[in-house]
Design a protein around this motif. Sequence first.
Motif, PDB file in Angstrom:
ATOM      1  N   UNK A   1      48.361  38.512  35.770  1.00 13.77           N
ATOM      2  CA  UNK A   1      49.246  39.565  35.269  1.00 13.77           C
ATOM      3  C   UNK A   1      48.963  40.891  35.984  1.00 13.77           C
ATOM      4  N   UNK A   2      47.673  41.189  36.138  1.00 14.75           N
ATOM      5  CA  UNK A   2      47.284  42.420  36.832  1.00 14.75           C
ATOM      6  C   UNK A   2      47.786  42.390  38.275  1.00 14.75           C
TER       7      UNK A   2
ATOM      8  N   UNK B   1      35.069  26.140  25.692  1.00 12.05           N
ATOM      9  CA  UNK B   1      35.225  27.556  25.344  1.00 12.05           C
ATOM     10  C   UNK B   1      35.146  28.408  26.611  1.00 12.05           C
ATOM     11  N   UNK B   2      34.167  28.111  27.457  1.00 11.25           N
ATOM     12  CA  UNK B   2      34.014  28.863  28.705  1.00 11.25           C
ATOM     13  C   UNK B   2      35.232  28.671  29.621  1.00 11.25           C
TER      14      UNK B   2
ATOM     15  N   UNK C   1      37.680  31.441  30.884  1.00  9.31           N
ATOM     16  CA  UNK C   1      37.946  31.566  32.311  1.00  9.31           C
ATOM     17  C   UNK C   1      39.452  31.564  32.575  1.00  9.31           C
ATOM     18  N   UNK C   2      40.176  30.630  31.947  1.00  9.96           N
ATOM     19  CA  UNK C   2      41.639  30.575  32.109  1.00  9.96           C
ATOM     20  C   UNK C   2      42.306  31.845  31.586  1.00  9.96           C
ATOM     21  N   UNK C   3      41.828  32.329  30.439  1.00 11.97           N
ATOM     22  CA  UNK C   3      42.366  33.572  29.881  1.00 11.97           C
ATOM     23  C   UNK C   3      42.128  34.715  30.868  1.00 11.97           C
ATOM     24  N   UNK C   4      40.892  34.770  31.391  1.00  8.93           N
ATOM     25  CA  UNK C   4      40.549  35.810  32.382  1.00  8.93           C
ATOM     26  C   UNK C   4      41.444  35.675  33.610  1.00  8.93           C
TER      27      UNK C   4
END
Length: 117
Positions: free
Chosen positions: A25-26, A11-12, A16-19
Amino acid sequence: ELEGTLSEQNTRLQEYYTHMEEQEKTLASMQGLEVELKRANEEKNQLKVEIEECRSSLERMEKEEKESLHQHHEEAINQWKKKCQDLQSEKETLSRQLESQLHSSQKASMDVAELEG
């Protein structure tokens, strides 16, 4: 218990990958903005050059116009000076003719008076 720990780590890692994906993208968005900003600055600099060329051209045209008007005024003044000189010459010529005629007339009167007297 090992499964729970692996599930938590999974989950972490997903978070982390999502973040990280969001940061990518940013970053891509910021790089896009940077490209746009660079292009806008180039356009601004080009406009500055065009404005300077326009201002310079306008100054040159104003200078040429002033010189042209000055030259036109000079020509008009010179024409009037010549006309005045011509009229002065004509006046002097007419004065000499009048004096000559007056002198001739006086001489003729004297001659007539001598003949009569």
